[in-house]
Design a protein around this motif. Sequence first.
Motif, PDB file in Angstrom:
ATOM      1  N   UNK A  61     -16.487  50.310  79.878  1.00 16.72           N
ATOM      2  CA  UNK A  61     -17.370  49.322  80.510  1.00 16.72           C
ATOM      3  C   UNK A  61     -17.131  47.884  80.591  1.00 16.72           C
ATOM      4  N   UNK A  62     -16.685  47.560  79.238  1.00 15.40           N
ATOM      5  CA  UNK A  62     -16.243  46.184  78.968  1.00 15.40           C
ATOM      6  C   UNK A  62     -14.846  45.735  79.665  1.00 15.40           C
ATOM      7  N   UNK A  83     -14.635  43.008  82.452  1.00 11.54           N
ATOM      8  CA  UNK A  83     -13.675  41.874  82.400  1.00 11.54           C
ATOM      9  C   UNK A  83     -13.002  41.773  83.500  1.00 11.54           C
ATOM     10  N   UNK A  84     -12.631  43.031  84.163  1.00 14.12           N
ATOM     11  CA  UNK A  84     -11.588  42.945  85.315  1.00 14.12           C
ATOM     12  C   UNK A  84     -12.594  42.410  86.605  1.00 14.12           C
ATOM     13  N   UNK A  85     -14.096  42.617  86.996  1.00 10.92           N
ATOM     14  CA  UNK A  85     -14.730  42.040  87.623  1.00 10.92           C
ATOM     15  C   UNK A  85     -14.801  40.315  87.587  1.00 10.92           C
ATOM     16  N   UNK A 132     -12.666  38.398  85.977  1.00 16.49           N
ATOM     17  CA  UNK A 132     -11.331  37.868  86.378  1.00 16.49           C
ATOM     18  C   UNK A 132     -11.215  37.949  87.824  1.00 16.49           C
ATOM     19  N   UNK A 133     -11.626  38.933  88.327  1.00 16.60           N
ATOM     20  CA  UNK A 133     -11.598  38.949  89.965  1.00 16.60           C
ATOM     21  C   UNK A 133     -12.339  37.807  90.753  1.00 16.60           C
ATOM     22  N   UNK A 134     -13.541  37.384  90.332  1.00 18.75           N
ATOM     23  CA  UNK A 134     -14.356  36.661  90.803  1.00 18.75           C
ATOM     24  C   UNK A 134     -13.634  35.177  90.191  1.00 18.75           C
ATOM     25  N   UNK A 135     -13.414  34.893  89.142  1.00 15.73           N
ATOM     26  CA  UNK A 135     -12.915  33.654  88.676  1.00 15.73           C
ATOM     27  C   UNK A 135     -11.563  33.402  89.604  1.00 15.73           C
ATOM     28  N   UNK A 136     -10.497  34.321  89.901  1.00 20.11           N
ATOM     29  CA  UNK A 136      -9.442  34.186  90.564  1.00 20.11           C
ATOM     30  C   UNK A 136      -9.869  33.746  91.949  1.00 20.11           C
ATOM     31  N   UNK A 137     -10.799  34.319  92.460  1.00 20.98           N
ATOM     32  CA  UNK A 137     -11.614  34.074  93.792  1.00 20.98           C
ATOM     33  C   UNK A 137     -11.912  32.582  93.889  1.00 20.98           C
TER      34      UNK A 137
END
Length: 158
Positions: free
Chosen positions: A1-2, A6-8, A10-15
């Motif tokens: 879950x962690x 973290x993947x989500x 990073x994805x939102x931060x990248x966007x």
Amino acid sequence: MIFLGLLLVLLAGGAIAWVAAEDSTTYNVFGYLFTPNHVEMFAAGAVTAAVLFAGIALMVAGSRHAARRRRRLLSAKAEASHKVARLEDEKRELERRLERERAAEQQAQQQAEERRRTAAEERAERERASQRTTAPHAVPRQATGDRLVSRGSEDTRR
């Protein structure tokens, strides 16, 4: 879950970084040119924020789950070590008891052996005493030249 959280994040931060880095309002998404208006831009920002918060929520939930699991493991370890300590105490007590029983048994054997030895010595002493009292007394032998005869005149004593 962690990891998924973290993947989500990073994805939102990248966007967010991608939108902030663009100078124009035209975006190239997977080979398609996309020119959003104000409402579409707001919706994209809301979706990005939702993905960011979902990622943070997954990370927090995963951390809580891991902390709960660690606490359970620690309490299980503490319980096990407490149980082991209790068993070791019981083992030491049983060893002490066994040692006392062995010492008492050894002492009882020594006392029994002492009683047997004493009884044997007393029997031997009684047998010696009975042999002394019942033994025939040796009568000294008389000299050959010395004879006493009763009622007679053969007195050869000189």
